[in-house]
Design a protein around this motif. Sequence first.
Motif, PDB file in Angstrom:
ATOM      1  N   LEU A 165     -22.298  10.128  33.821  1.00  0.00           N
ATOM      2  CA  LEU A 165     -21.199   9.498  34.539  1.00  0.00           C
ATOM      3  C   LEU A 165     -20.042  10.457  34.815  1.00  0.00           C
ATOM      4  O   LEU A 165     -19.577  10.585  35.948  1.00  0.00           O
ATOM      5  N   ALA A 166     -19.555  11.146  33.789  1.00  0.00           N
ATOM      6  CA  ALA A 166     -18.391  12.015  33.969  1.00  0.00           C
ATOM      7  C   ALA A 166     -18.689  13.168  34.912  1.00  0.00           C
ATOM      8  O   ALA A 166     -17.804  13.627  35.651  1.00  0.00           O
ATOM      9  N   ASP A 167     -19.932  13.662  34.922  1.00  0.00           N
ATOM     10  CA  ASP A 167     -20.280  14.811  35.758  1.00  0.00           C
ATOM     11  C   ASP A 167     -20.205  14.509  37.249  1.00  0.00           C
ATOM     12  O   ASP A 167     -20.123  15.430  38.065  1.00  0.00           O
ATOM     13  N   LEU A 168     -20.255  13.236  37.613  1.00  0.00           N
ATOM     14  CA  LEU A 168     -20.128  12.873  39.025  1.00  0.00           C
ATOM     15  C   LEU A 168     -18.738  13.191  39.565  1.00  0.00           C
ATOM     16  O   LEU A 168     -18.528  13.197  40.788  1.00  0.00           O
ATOM     17  N   TYR A 169     -17.792  13.472  38.678  1.00  0.00           N
ATOM     18  CA  TYR A 169     -16.415  13.753  39.087  1.00  0.00           C
ATOM     19  C   TYR A 169     -16.013  15.201  38.793  1.00  0.00           C
ATOM     20  O   TYR A 169     -14.846  15.552  38.915  1.00  0.00           O
ATOM     21  N   LYS A 170     -16.984  16.046  38.421  1.00  0.00           N
ATOM     22  CA  LYS A 170     -16.694  17.441  38.064  1.00  0.00           C
ATOM     23  C   LYS A 170     -17.258  18.396  39.109  1.00  0.00           C
ATOM     24  O   LYS A 170     -18.467  18.387  39.368  1.00  0.00           O
ATOM     25  N   PRO A 171     -16.423  19.246  39.716  1.00  0.00           N
ATOM     26  CA  PRO A 171     -16.923  20.199  40.713  1.00  0.00           C
ATOM     27  C   PRO A 171     -17.953  21.172  40.147  1.00  0.00           C
ATOM     28  O   PRO A 171     -18.772  21.714  40.886  1.00  0.00           O
ATOM     29  N   THR A 172     -17.911  21.416  38.825  1.00  0.00           N
ATOM     30  CA  THR A 172     -18.846  22.372  38.211  1.00  0.00           C
ATOM     31  C   THR A 172     -19.838  21.674  37.289  1.00  0.00           C
ATOM     32  O   THR A 172     -20.455  22.312  36.434  1.00  0.00           O
ATOM     33  N   GLY A 173     -20.024  20.359  37.427  1.00  0.00           N
ATOM     34  CA  GLY A 173     -20.941  19.622  36.582  1.00  0.00           C
ATOM     35  C   GLY A 173     -22.376  19.766  37.029  1.00  0.00           C
ATOM     36  O   GLY A 173     -22.719  20.601  37.888  1.00  0.00           O
ATOM     37  N   ILE A 174     -23.249  18.923  36.485  1.00  0.00           N
ATOM     38  CA  ILE A 174     -24.678  19.064  36.753  1.00  0.00           C
ATOM     39  C   ILE A 174     -25.064  18.623  38.166  1.00  0.00           C
ATOM     40  O   ILE A 174     -26.197  18.858  38.593  1.00  0.00           O
ATOM     41  N   TYR A 175     -24.154  18.018  38.892  1.00  0.00           N
ATOM     42  CA  TYR A 175     -24.448  17.607  40.269  1.00  0.00           C
ATOM     43  C   TYR A 175     -23.829  18.556  41.292  1.00  0.00           C
ATOM     44  O   TYR A 175     -23.656  18.206  42.451  1.00  0.00           O
ATOM     45  N   ARG A 176     -23.523  19.771  40.810  1.00  0.00           N
ATOM     46  CA  ARG A 176     -22.978  20.769  41.729  1.00  0.00           C
ATOM     47  C   ARG A 176     -24.068  21.312  42.654  1.00  0.00           C
ATOM     48  O   ARG A 176     -23.816  21.599  43.828  1.00  0.00           O
ATOM     49  N   TYR A 177     -25.300  21.469  42.139  1.00  0.00           N
ATOM     50  CA  TYR A 177     -26.406  22.046  42.901  1.00  0.00           C
ATOM     51  C   TYR A 177     -25.990  23.418  43.439  1.00  0.00           C
ATOM     52  O   TYR A 177     -25.568  24.273  42.674  1.00  0.00           O
ATOM     53  N   ALA A 178     -26.082  23.614  44.774  1.00  0.00           N
ATOM     54  CA  ALA A 178     -25.692  24.889  45.386  1.00  0.00           C
ATOM     55  C   ALA A 178     -24.357  24.684  46.095  1.00  0.00           C
ATOM     56  O   ALA A 178     -24.320  24.104  47.184  1.00  0.00           O
ATOM     57  N   ASP A 231     -25.810  -4.670  27.199  1.00  0.00           N
ATOM     58  CA  ASP A 231     -26.513  -5.190  28.380  1.00  0.00           C
ATOM     59  C   ASP A 231     -26.949  -4.094  29.338  1.00  0.00           C
ATOM     60  O   ASP A 231     -27.462  -4.375  30.419  1.00  0.00           O
ATOM     61  N   GLY A 232     -26.742  -2.817  28.943  1.00  0.00           N
ATOM     62  CA  GLY A 232     -27.194  -1.704  29.766  1.00  0.00           C
ATOM     63  C   GLY A 232     -26.162  -1.148  30.725  1.00  0.00           C
ATOM     64  O   GLY A 232     -26.406  -0.136  31.376  1.00  0.00           O
ATOM     65  N   ARG A 233     -25.007  -1.776  30.839  1.00  0.00           N
ATOM     66  CA  ARG A 233     -23.973  -1.241  31.725  1.00  0.00           C
ATOM     67  C   ARG A 233     -23.240  -0.085  31.043  1.00  0.00           C
ATOM     68  O   ARG A 233     -23.146  -0.033  29.808  1.00  0.00           O
ATOM     69  N   HIS A 234     -22.742   0.836  31.871  1.00  0.00           N
ATOM     70  CA  HIS A 234     -22.080   2.039  31.373  1.00  0.00           C
ATOM     71  C   HIS A 234     -20.633   2.076  31.860  1.00  0.00           C
ATOM     72  O   HIS A 234     -20.305   1.542  32.919  1.00  0.00           O
ATOM     73  N   ALA A 235     -19.795   2.746  31.093  1.00  0.00           N
ATOM     74  CA  ALA A 235     -18.398   2.971  31.478  1.00  0.00           C
ATOM     75  C   ALA A 235     -17.930   4.262  30.813  1.00  0.00           C
ATOM     76  O   ALA A 235     -18.665   4.875  30.022  1.00  0.00           O
ATOM     77  N   GLY A 278     -17.929  11.088  26.695  1.00  0.00           N
ATOM     78  CA  GLY A 278     -17.103   9.889  26.694  1.00  0.00           C
ATOM     79  C   GLY A 278     -17.717   8.723  27.427  1.00  0.00           C
ATOM     80  O   GLY A 278     -17.024   7.773  27.807  1.00  0.00           O
ATOM     81  N   GLU A 279     -19.042   8.747  27.619  1.00  0.00           N
ATOM     82  CA  GLU A 279     -19.732   7.667  28.318  1.00  0.00           C
ATOM     83  C   GLU A 279     -20.120   6.596  27.308  1.00  0.00           C
ATOM     84  O   GLU A 279     -20.706   6.892  26.268  1.00  0.00           O
ATOM     85  N   VAL A 280     -19.800   5.348  27.638  1.00  0.00           N
ATOM     86  CA  VAL A 280     -20.067   4.230  26.739  1.00  0.00           C
ATOM     87  C   VAL A 280     -21.202   3.393  27.301  1.00  0.00           C
ATOM     88  O   VAL A 280     -21.187   3.015  28.477  1.00  0.00           O
ATOM     89  N   VAL A 281     -22.199   3.108  26.455  1.00  0.00           N
ATOM     90  CA  VAL A 281     -23.328   2.271  26.850  1.00  0.00           C
ATOM     91  C   VAL A 281     -23.209   0.932  26.133  1.00  0.00           C
ATOM     92  O   VAL A 281     -23.188   0.880  24.907  1.00  0.00           O
ATOM     93  N   PHE A 282     -23.149  -0.144  26.919  1.00  0.00           N
ATOM     94  CA  PHE A 282     -22.997  -1.481  26.349  1.00  0.00           C
ATOM     95  C   PHE A 282     -24.361  -2.124  26.132  1.00  0.00           C
ATOM     96  O   PHE A 282     -25.362  -1.710  26.742  1.00  0.00           O
TER      97      PHE A 282
END
Length: 538
Positions: free
Chosen positions: A435-448, A15-19, A9-13
């Motif tokens: 973008l969405a993964d920054l708000y997910k406890p089990t997303g790609i930024y969970r690491y360890a 001008d390069g901005r994302h939402a 659900g990430e939108v790329v505009f």
Amino acid sequence: MTAATMPGGEVVFPDGRHALTPEADAALDGSPLHNEDLAPVPMKKRTWTTYNYLALWVGMAINVPTWLLASGLIALGMAWYQAILTICIANIIVLIPMLLISHAGTKFGLPYPVIARASFGVWGANLPALLRAGVACGWFGIQTWIGGTALFAVVGALLLTLTGGNDAWVNAPGFSVILGGSFPWTAWLCFAVFWALNILIILRGMEAIKRFENWAAPFLIAVFLALMVWMVWQAGGFGPVVEEAGTLGWGPDFWAIFPLSLMGMIAFWSTLSLNMPDFTRFGRSQREQATGQALGLPTTMTLFPLVGVLTTSATVIVYGEAIWDPVVLTGKLDNPIALIIMLLALALATLTTNVAANVVSPSYDFSNAWPSKISFRTGGLITGVIGILIMPWNLLSTPELYIFTWLGFYGGLTGAIAGVIIADYWLIRKTKLALADLYKPTGIYRYARGWNWRAVVALVVGAVIALGGAYSTPNADGSASGPFPPDGIIGFLKPVYDYSWLASLLIAFVVYWVLAYFIKQKNQDVADATLVPADTAA
């Protein structure tokens, strides 16, 4: 060319901005990492222009400490033009990491603590966020007390003029609060009023802060320029300070103190380099936020101390002495209208700096620690309460120990944080985030378990090397004047401590890049596949 919707659900505009699409953002409502204040700013609310960022920096940079910046360098033997040049170079240098970190805010509409999740992990980001919050809360309390005392001093001068010499306001009965020194009840009242003004603005949200800075900036410029013109006119010229060539010249004596003086000027705004995504997330474009900051920071930080130098030089002729402190100078004005205008200007100068530099950032940081319970406004209230609990009246009673030692040492940590974030965003991720993964406890930024050990190691290594040589100036008997030994905690690192913020930034930058590049995270392949392709990134 229309916007493209990517996975998640990430939108790329164009001008390069994302939402995020409204549906994708709504789907994150149940996440413990998400709330309305931390979510990516919707495109319709990204309305800040070049002028807004210019006004923001004018509002933050015009304050009493900035007015006094050149005085310390002149006291070291610099000529006034050497002092102004040093300040100018320092602010051009500090602008570089500021713009590098600001980019992510504008591109993705994210505040600093959410950006930090990409490098430190979704839970680990609380470490750099709360470290930043601690520094900001300390400065909030100190600046609020300074603003309250300035209000007290100028109101006293105004009442003294209007009542024909009645000093009841200044000499009102005194009392102490929470182990504080005894101050008149009128001084405590001014502190309370100034504290309430800060909180009132922050409770009205970021749009109110934008409007406040927009109209305050031209008023402050006009008032302080008018003060300079008035003093120079009364003196019949610029006075003796600008005629002095200094005692250092351009020889070895100047270059011996220039590096440390430059670092001192860099340190003035260095910690704020982390804060700027909290504002640039509302930017209409990368060009506008970068142009506004480039026009606002170095120019205001150079010209306002110059105004201070020229005004002070004129006071030597008018009053027979150099009056550097604008609060003291205001107290000498005998025109009630001028006093009222300067009262407003001094209060606004401290208020615009304090709200933007010391309240916005910890408000987001505390919200990030518990998004489901703490909003941006609640975080602002927490900041306000801590600002009282640290008893700033005590901190300022021994500034060498608390301000220049504790906050200076603590602030050095923020350089390492900046180094990690810049290396992660620009070198490792090449400005791409899921973008969405920054708000997910089990997303790609969970690491360890939500923590990226590489970032923590880089932060610790950068901090230890940069701050390990912390030392206090020795007294006449050889004992330390502060909490650190005169020869430094780790002796051979003592020379590095004078450059602590820059050293910690560079060391953490290199260490993190090496660890992240050569020791891949387990889900790095998944992360690379999920991120926006490089040819669509801005």
